[in-house]
Design an enzyme around this catalytic site. Sequence first.
Site, PDB file in Angstrom:
ATOM      1  N   TRP A   1      18.588  23.690 -15.351  1.00  0.00           N
ATOM      2  CA  TRP A   1      17.842  24.832 -14.823  1.00  0.00           C
ATOM      3  C   TRP A   1      18.748  26.029 -14.529  1.00  0.00           C
ATOM      4  O   TRP A   1      18.297  27.012 -13.973  1.00  0.00           O
ATOM      5  CB  TRP A   1      17.099  24.426 -13.551  1.00  0.00           C
ATOM      6  N   ASP A   2      20.023  25.932 -14.849  1.00  0.00           N
ATOM      7  CA  ASP A   2      21.010  26.971 -14.529  1.00  0.00           C
ATOM      8  C   ASP A   2      21.112  27.183 -13.023  1.00  0.00           C
ATOM      9  O   ASP A   2      21.240  28.302 -12.536  1.00  0.00           O
ATOM     10  CB  ASP A   2      20.663  28.290 -15.232  1.00  0.00           C
ATOM     11  N   TYR A   3      21.087  26.086 -12.269  1.00  0.00           N
ATOM     12  CA  TYR A   3      21.237  26.138 -10.819  1.00  0.00           C
ATOM     13  C   TYR A   3      22.707  25.974 -10.433  1.00  0.00           C
ATOM     14  O   TYR A   3      23.047  25.262  -9.485  1.00  0.00           O
ATOM     15  CB  TYR A   3      20.402  25.049 -10.155  1.00  0.00           C
ATOM     16  N   ASP A   4      23.603  26.626 -11.195  1.00  0.00           N
ATOM     17  CA  ASP A   4      25.016  26.547 -10.860  1.00  0.00           C
ATOM     18  C   ASP A   4      25.258  27.059  -9.447  1.00  0.00           C
ATOM     19  O   ASP A   4      24.496  27.855  -8.908  1.00  0.00           O
ATOM     20  CB  ASP A   4      25.873  27.299 -11.870  1.00  0.00           C
TER      21      ASP A   4
END
Length: 803
Positions: free
Chosen positions: A474-477
């Site tokens: 989810w690109d929750y970096d």
Amino acid sequence: MNNAKPEAPASKGRQLLLAVFGILLGLSGLFLAIKGAQLVMLGGSWYYLLAGFALVLCGVLYLRVKPAATAVFAIVFVITVIWSVWEAGFTFWPMVPRLAPFLVIGLLASLLHPWLSRGRQRVASYCSAVAFAAVLVMGANALFTPHGVMQGKALPVAQPQASDDQTVADWSHYGSNPAGTRFSPHAQINKDNVDQLQVAWTYRTGEIAEGASEYQNTPIQVGDTLYTCTPTSKVIALDADSGQQRWVFDPKPANTKTWNRCRGVSYYEPAKVERPYAFADLKPAATTQGSSCAKRIVQVTMDARLLEIDAETGKPCEDFGNKGSVDLTTGLGQVMENVPYYAYTSAPTVSRNLIILGGWVFDGRSTDEPSGVVRAFSADTGELVWAWDLGKPSITKLPPQGETYTRSTPNMWSTPAFDDELGLVYLPTGNQQPDFWGGDRPELTEKYSSAVVALDMATGRERWTFQTVHHDIWDYDVASQPTLYDIPDGVGGTIPVLIQLTKRGQIFMLDRRNGKPVADVVEKPVPQEHAAGDWVAKTQPYSVDMPTFGARQLTEKDMWGATFFDQLMCRIDFKKLNYKGEFTAPSTQDTLIYPGYYGGFNWGGAAIDETSGYLFVNDIRIPQVVKLVPRENVDLTHLKSGHGVGSTYPMDGTPFVIDHKSFNSPLGIPCQSPPWGVFAAIDLNTRKKVWERPAGTVEDAVINGVRANLSIPLGMPTLGGGATTGSGLVFYAGTQDYYLRAMDMTTGQEVWKGRLPVGGQATPMTYRSPHTGRQYVVVVAGGARQSPDRGDYVIAYALPEKE
């Protein structure tokens, strides 16, 4: 009782006005009925379909000049009020699109009713019109009042241990100090005099933050000099009292057409390092006397060079690397010459005589991108001291001849914090490329994706890892710098903790010695559907003992709009989306990601008042819609790949490309109900929210080319974080409107705001001049994220000079 005699039938002019009103009602009702039927077929609310039919009937009755039109509308209005309260309670912003249109219609209907009734009920009609008008006036006034405000209680602020005239504290790190608290003990500017703040000086860099550039820099201050950088990596030294330029260093990076940021520079002074690390296998460092650079500015450029610059003259430090420069692409393999697939946008971390660096890689391009290796270099010579290769832990320096660091591992593009006493540096890591599909990710590197990793600073070896998202697609970096603080342990001692904000709106509190949660973390089941060839984790971590922000699951009732028309369209769009909660995996259907890959909490991070233990946060609540498109269905030769919303990521090496768009109404307004960003404070001792308020207004928002010019405090997305002072103030500037704000940190009340020439994205900082004793608050203003207005300003505020 109204005894007035009936009037003659309405004149042709009145009949025409009634007909026009009836046609508009009928058309509105027809739209609501047709779209309402679509919503019903999607399993949504029946209200719009039924209300639409009723408004069509109203329209016909107005055309036929029938008094029953008013009665039908009255029924619709009462039902609408009941339905609105049932769906939204008495919360202001959700009520606006539900009730405001009917209040306007009710006002007009009341004024027109005497024409329908031939003069009967005239008094009642006009009284009704007055009532509708009064509610509309109150509603219009309420638009300019902050809603959803949780007010804190005023508390006495502990005074600094030394008087402000004696306090010495440079803002010498990106986050003020190694702990990243963004706290300054200076108290000259306080709640009683902050309203007297005025611009002390303004400096313009000459580089407008346009195109691929965004000006997100927080300057550092050492002694009487301020150091700032521009998006294309220029470094500028300014006099701390006058803002006068002392020198400019331009590294002239190549490839500045893609992604230009410089969030900060760092400072190194060899003579002040009390306990330098010993590097037996490195060449000896030059002595301070023999070096051309007794004081050094450390910078990383957009074309991946590590530089050291003489802090006094702006000249390269010739004894560092190759005449002042170290090539960071060494060992990375192919870095893509035409497109910068590797750079570093955040301030380098300087600890003792080490420079610790991660790197930014271009999101979503490929399964074969440069490594996320984290490296430490000698701050004296530029030689590589250690490397942490997430895929090959056995590599501790350069990779073997003919090999590279492990490609496409999770990277660390944000800013670490470090604890010198524990000897640990804390890395916020990104998710493994290419962001939204992870079927081929190796098990070894999965544990480091979207995590906090503690490394031994002397050796670069892993001490502990805490993952904030499992198998992140989810690109929750982890974008925010960790923040370090010591909290009471309840028995007279303290616990050294690390506070980690996340894009999910979750706040994790960990023991920074071992990475164990101090505030409870629970693994909860999540949706299990996923794209072909991929997989999802069975559970995800939730910080249940700390407040969360913007993280609740959206429903149809949360959909919003400026009118009931676009609210209805948002409801329809919402029902069409693939969405089962926060961890709904991307699919070949339009999929909603909320809080969204911008946050929650982004790189602005948190601030802490070190006297009270209050944690200050600001967030983003703008969901995105993504869609996986099978690669065979895409003409890759004409693919225009960009970054973020409105772009397509090619994700070479996977079965898909992925499209991105905002989840907005047809008017370009976010589909979920405001606020879309808040300021808030949390007491770390009780782990409870102290106050919360909407973050800024729509005053400078531009929608479809039109500027709002209204100070309506909806609460907008924010980027840069806060800065706190010893006098009980917290400063913010990263809002969509063009202001620097000062807030009472105990209550959340806004006590001052200063107009900026353009918006800002950066975190402010504050310092006290060693020469004049004046305290300054400095902010960089290069333009707010969604604003067309761009600039190149460094602005310092201070109290008026005493005569």
